[in-house]
Design an enzyme around this catalytic site. Sequence first.
Site, PDB file in Angstrom:
ATOM      1  N   ASP A  29       0.861  -1.185   0.000  1.00 50.00           N
ATOM      2  CA  ASP A  29       0.000   0.000   0.000  1.00 50.00           C
ATOM      3  C   ASP A  29       0.903   1.243   0.000  1.00 50.00           C
ATOM      4  OD1 ASP A  29      -3.182   0.615   1.183  1.00 50.00           O
ATOM      5  OD2 ASP A  29      -1.706   2.247   1.091  1.00 50.00           O
ATOM      6  N   ILE A  30       0.589   2.187  -0.837  1.00 48.19           N
ATOM      7  CA  ILE A  30       1.437   3.369  -1.011  1.00 48.19           C
ATOM      8  C   ILE A  30       1.303   4.358   0.164  1.00 48.19           C
ATOM      9  CG2 ILE A  30      -0.097   4.923  -2.329  1.00 48.19           C
ATOM     10  CD1 ILE A  30       3.481   3.928  -3.319  1.00 48.19           C
ATOM     11  N   GLU A  88     -12.380   3.523  -1.314  1.00 48.11           N
ATOM     12  CA  GLU A  88     -11.558   4.437  -2.114  1.00 48.11           C
ATOM     13  C   GLU A  88     -11.334   3.901  -3.532  1.00 48.11           C
ATOM     14  OE1 GLU A  88      -7.857   5.657  -0.123  1.00 48.11           O
ATOM     15  OE2 GLU A  88      -6.933   5.790  -2.103  1.00 48.11           O
ATOM     16  N   HIS A  93     -10.181  -5.626  -2.637  1.00 46.77           N
ATOM     17  CA  HIS A  93      -8.830  -5.829  -2.100  1.00 46.77           C
ATOM     18  C   HIS A  93      -8.884  -6.088  -0.613  1.00 46.77           C
ATOM     19  CE1 HIS A  93      -9.765  -1.505  -2.154  1.00 46.77           C
ATOM     20  NE2 HIS A  93      -9.041  -1.387  -1.044  1.00 46.77           N
ATOM     21  N   HIS A  95      -6.653  -5.738   2.844  1.00 45.16           N
ATOM     22  CA  HIS A  95      -5.484  -5.108   3.476  1.00 45.16           C
ATOM     23  C   HIS A  95      -4.864  -6.118   4.445  1.00 45.16           C
ATOM     24  CE1 HIS A  95      -6.501  -0.724   2.616  1.00 45.16           C
ATOM     25  NE2 HIS A  95      -7.672  -1.270   2.408  1.00 45.16           N
TER      26      HIS A  95
HETATM   27  P1  AMP Z   1      -9.866   1.377   0.459  1.00 47.02           P
HETATM   28  O1  AMP Z   1     -10.473   1.349  -0.927  1.00 47.02           O
HETATM   29  O2  AMP Z   1     -10.560   2.328   1.380  1.00 47.02           O
HETATM   30  O3  AMP Z   1      -9.706   0.001   1.037  1.00 47.02           O
HETATM   31  O4  AMP Z   1      -8.393   1.985   0.337  1.00 47.02           O
HETATM   32  C1  AMP Z   1      -7.604   1.837  -0.810  1.00 47.02           C
HETATM   33  C2  AMP Z   1      -6.156   1.695  -0.413  1.00 47.02           C
HETATM   34  O5  AMP Z   1      -5.405   1.681  -1.625  1.00 47.02           O
HETATM   35  C3  AMP Z   1      -5.589   2.830   0.446  1.00 47.02           C
HETATM   36  O6  AMP Z   1      -4.992   2.289   1.630  1.00 47.02           O
HETATM   37  C4  AMP Z   1      -4.548   3.502  -0.469  1.00 47.02           C
HETATM   38  O7  AMP Z   1      -3.417   3.960   0.231  1.00 47.02           O
HETATM   39  C5  AMP Z   1      -4.208   2.383  -1.431  1.00 47.02           C
HETATM   40  N1  AMP Z   1      -3.756   2.836  -2.744  1.00 47.02           N
HETATM   41  C6  AMP Z   1      -4.387   3.713  -3.567  1.00 47.02           C
HETATM   42  N2  AMP Z   1      -3.669   3.885  -4.696  1.00 47.02           N
HETATM   43  C7  AMP Z   1      -2.570   3.101  -4.571  1.00 47.02           C
HETATM   44  C8  AMP Z   1      -1.437   2.844  -5.413  1.00 47.02           C
HETATM   45  N3  AMP Z   1      -1.301   3.437  -6.604  1.00 47.02           N
HETATM   46  N4  AMP Z   1      -0.489   1.979  -4.978  1.00 47.02           N
HETATM   47  C9  AMP Z   1      -0.616   1.385  -3.768  1.00 47.02           C
HETATM   48  N5  AMP Z   1      -1.668   1.581  -2.942  1.00 47.02           N
HETATM   49  C10 AMP Z   1      -2.621   2.433  -3.328  1.00 47.02           C
END
Ligand code: AMP
Length: 131
Positions: A29-30, A88, A93, A95
């Site tokens: 995760d970035i 988001e 996905h 975590h």
């Molecule tokens: P959520 O959809 O709320 O589970 O969160 C999406 C997750 O994706 C967040 O923790 C972001 O930090 C992560 N994220 C978004 N874009 C990227 C990316 N380009 N590379 C890695 N992680 C990402």
Amino acid sequence: MATIFSRIIAGEIPSYKVAENEQFYAFLDINPMAKGHTLVVPKQEIDYIFDLNDKLLAEMTVFSKKVAAAIEKAVPCKRIGVMVIGLEVPHAHIHLIPIQKEGDMSLTNPRLNLLGDEFAKIAEAIRDNVK
Ligand code: AMP
């Protein structure tokens, strides 16, 4: 339009990959909640995790288990916390978050700011432990 995760899987957007098979892709995760915070995504673009069919969801869990074991070896922690949010990015996905205590899973915690080479080293350490 492809999701950002589909573009990562396709290699159009860079990522710190930790594991991959035919169906799933795992990468750091970035905006990590902890060092080693990893996302596991199905290559098939499905928004909501509970829309995955039973077989794919079961296989995603087994793949996540394998990745979690590798994270545990690479990153000092008590456990790997598992979380699904998905508000988001509209691409299912899981975590996987290395934790020491319950509070480490709190969404209000500030995210870590890591440098590129720190991400690269963590990803390599996890990759080396994937069986
Ligand atoms: P959520 O959809 O709320 O589970 O969160 C999406 C997750 O994706 C967040 O923790 C972001 O930090 C992560 N994220 C978004 N874009 C990227 C990316 N380009 N590379 C890695 N992680 C990402």
